[in-house]
Scaffold this motif. Structure first.
Motif, mmCIF file in Angstrom:
data_model
loop_
_atom_site.group_PDB
_atom_site.id
_atom_site.type_symbol
_atom_site.label_atom_id
_atom_site.label_comp_id
_atom_site.label_asym_id
_atom_site.label_seq_id
_atom_site.Cartn_x
_atom_site.Cartn_y
_atom_site.Cartn_z
ATOM 1 N N GLN A 131 -26.932 -106.631 11.638
ATOM 2 C CA GLN A 131 -25.839 -107.511 11.210
ATOM 3 C C GLN A 131 -25.227 -108.322 12.345
ATOM 4 O O GLN A 131 -24.559 -109.315 12.105
ATOM 5 C CB GLN A 131 -24.750 -106.693 10.511
ATOM 6 N N LYS A 174 -34.312 -106.608 9.267
ATOM 7 C CA LYS A 174 -34.133 -105.220 9.742
ATOM 8 C C LYS A 174 -35.480 -104.505 9.835
ATOM 9 O O LYS A 174 -35.793 -103.857 10.836
ATOM 10 C CB LYS A 174 -33.205 -104.468 8.794
ATOM 11 N N LEU A 184 -28.877 -101.032 9.063
ATOM 12 C CA LEU A 184 -28.567 -102.447 8.872
ATOM 13 C C LEU A 184 -27.476 -102.915 9.835
ATOM 14 O O LEU A 184 -27.413 -104.094 10.178
ATOM 15 C CB LEU A 184 -28.134 -102.688 7.424
ATOM 16 N N ASN A 229 -32.190 -107.547 5.140
ATOM 17 C CA ASN A 229 -32.960 -106.295 5.062
ATOM 18 C C ASN A 229 -34.395 -106.488 5.541
ATOM 19 O O ASN A 229 -34.976 -105.594 6.164
ATOM 20 C CB ASN A 229 -32.958 -105.757 3.629
#
Length: 292
Positions: A271, A259, A267, A256
């Motif tokens: 990933q 991100k 997200l 996070n």
């Protein structure tokens, strides 16, 4: 088409890079219709003509990812036309995008980046420090090329050790500056002040003629210096953004947090970097485990 691009610019607030891509994609589709079917207005195309263009692109060996970007452009265009009553049916509802294989983001190893900043000697000149700052910013913050070029001097807060970046859709985010990057900025600004004299530009990164930095020059800087430490064919500004994210994840950073640093809206976009980490774990397992 002009109204569509005005809508993307002023209402959707798309980035200049995305706008240029959409103008290119829609222009290519319009050319295809004109040359193949003698249709001068893309608004008159139905789903069969759109499909024929997609098939032509795939037959010409264009990657599915690139084709899907063009399809995304057409989806936006025909949705805009339908919403504004220019067409009675949206032809894109009958168009399916080709499946694109997942492509892992390319990145450079940590050892390579250490070599770049610790073993390569940058000239002790305005140009040398500017080039080093370009590399430090791309790898040290993970910012995009468009964000790098758009930096103003007042984007930097050396007291708070932060940098303010204007990302996609004009979204602003604050990024931390590490010590090496902070020192590089200070030295570069001294050289810039000396080189510019009274006509010092407000843009942070400039050419030797004190004009704003442009993408081709940034590509050249990255390719030249990374070429001194690696033979990888992946030597462009975006690879340093991938490298930034991958190295953070490898060293235990929260997904996070990465991100937010990258300025991703979801997200899911971040990933993709976990796949690189999984591949690294597999490699370690294969070398170390007795059963591997």
């Amino acid at each position: 088409m002009d109204l569509f691009f005005k809508y993307l610019t002023y209402e959707k607030r798309y980035s200049p890079h995305t706008l240029t891509s959409y103008q290119t994609d829609l222009g290519q589709f319009a050319d295809y219709l004109a040359h193949t079917y003698q249709i001068t207005d893309p608004a008159q195309a139905d789903h069969t003509l759109i499909r024929s263009w997609i098939i032509t692109l795939l037959q010409n060996k264009m990657e599915a990812r690139s084709v899907n970007r063009k399809i995304a452009c057409l989806r936006s265009y025909y949705k805009f036309l339908f919403k504004n009553g220019a067409i009675s049916q949206n032809p894109m509802l009958k168009v399916t995008a080709p499946k694109a294989g997942k492509k892992l983001p390319a990145f450079l190893p940590q050892e390579t980046m250490q070599q770049l900043f610790e073993q390569i000697e940058f000239p002790d000149t305005f140009e040398g420090w500017r080039d080093k700052l370009v590399l430090e910013l791309l790898y040290g913050t993970g910012m995009r090329l468009s964000e790098l070029i758009g930096l103003q001097e007042n984007s930097i807060d050396l007291h708070q050790k932060t940098i303010r970046v204007l990302g996609k859709s004009q979204k602003e985010r604050i990024l931390p500056l590490h010590k090496s990057l902070e020192n590089c900025i200070r030295t570069y600004l001294e050289f810039k002040t000396s080189a510019a004299g009274q006509n010092k530009p407000t843009m942070l990164l400039v050419t030797t003629k004190m004009q704003p930095l442009y993408p081709k020059l940034v590509y050249r800087i990255v390719k030249t210096y990374t070429g001194m430490v690696t033979t990888s064919k992946h030597r462009n500004p975006h690879v340093l953004r991938h490298t930034f994210a991958t190295h953070l994840l490898d060293n235990g950073a929260d997904l996070n947090a990465i991100k937010d640093l990258l300025g991703h809206s979801s997200l899911a976009a971040t990933q993709v970097y976990t796949h690189n980490t999984i591949e690294k774990l597999k490699s370690i397992f294969d070398k170390a485990h007795p059963k591997a």
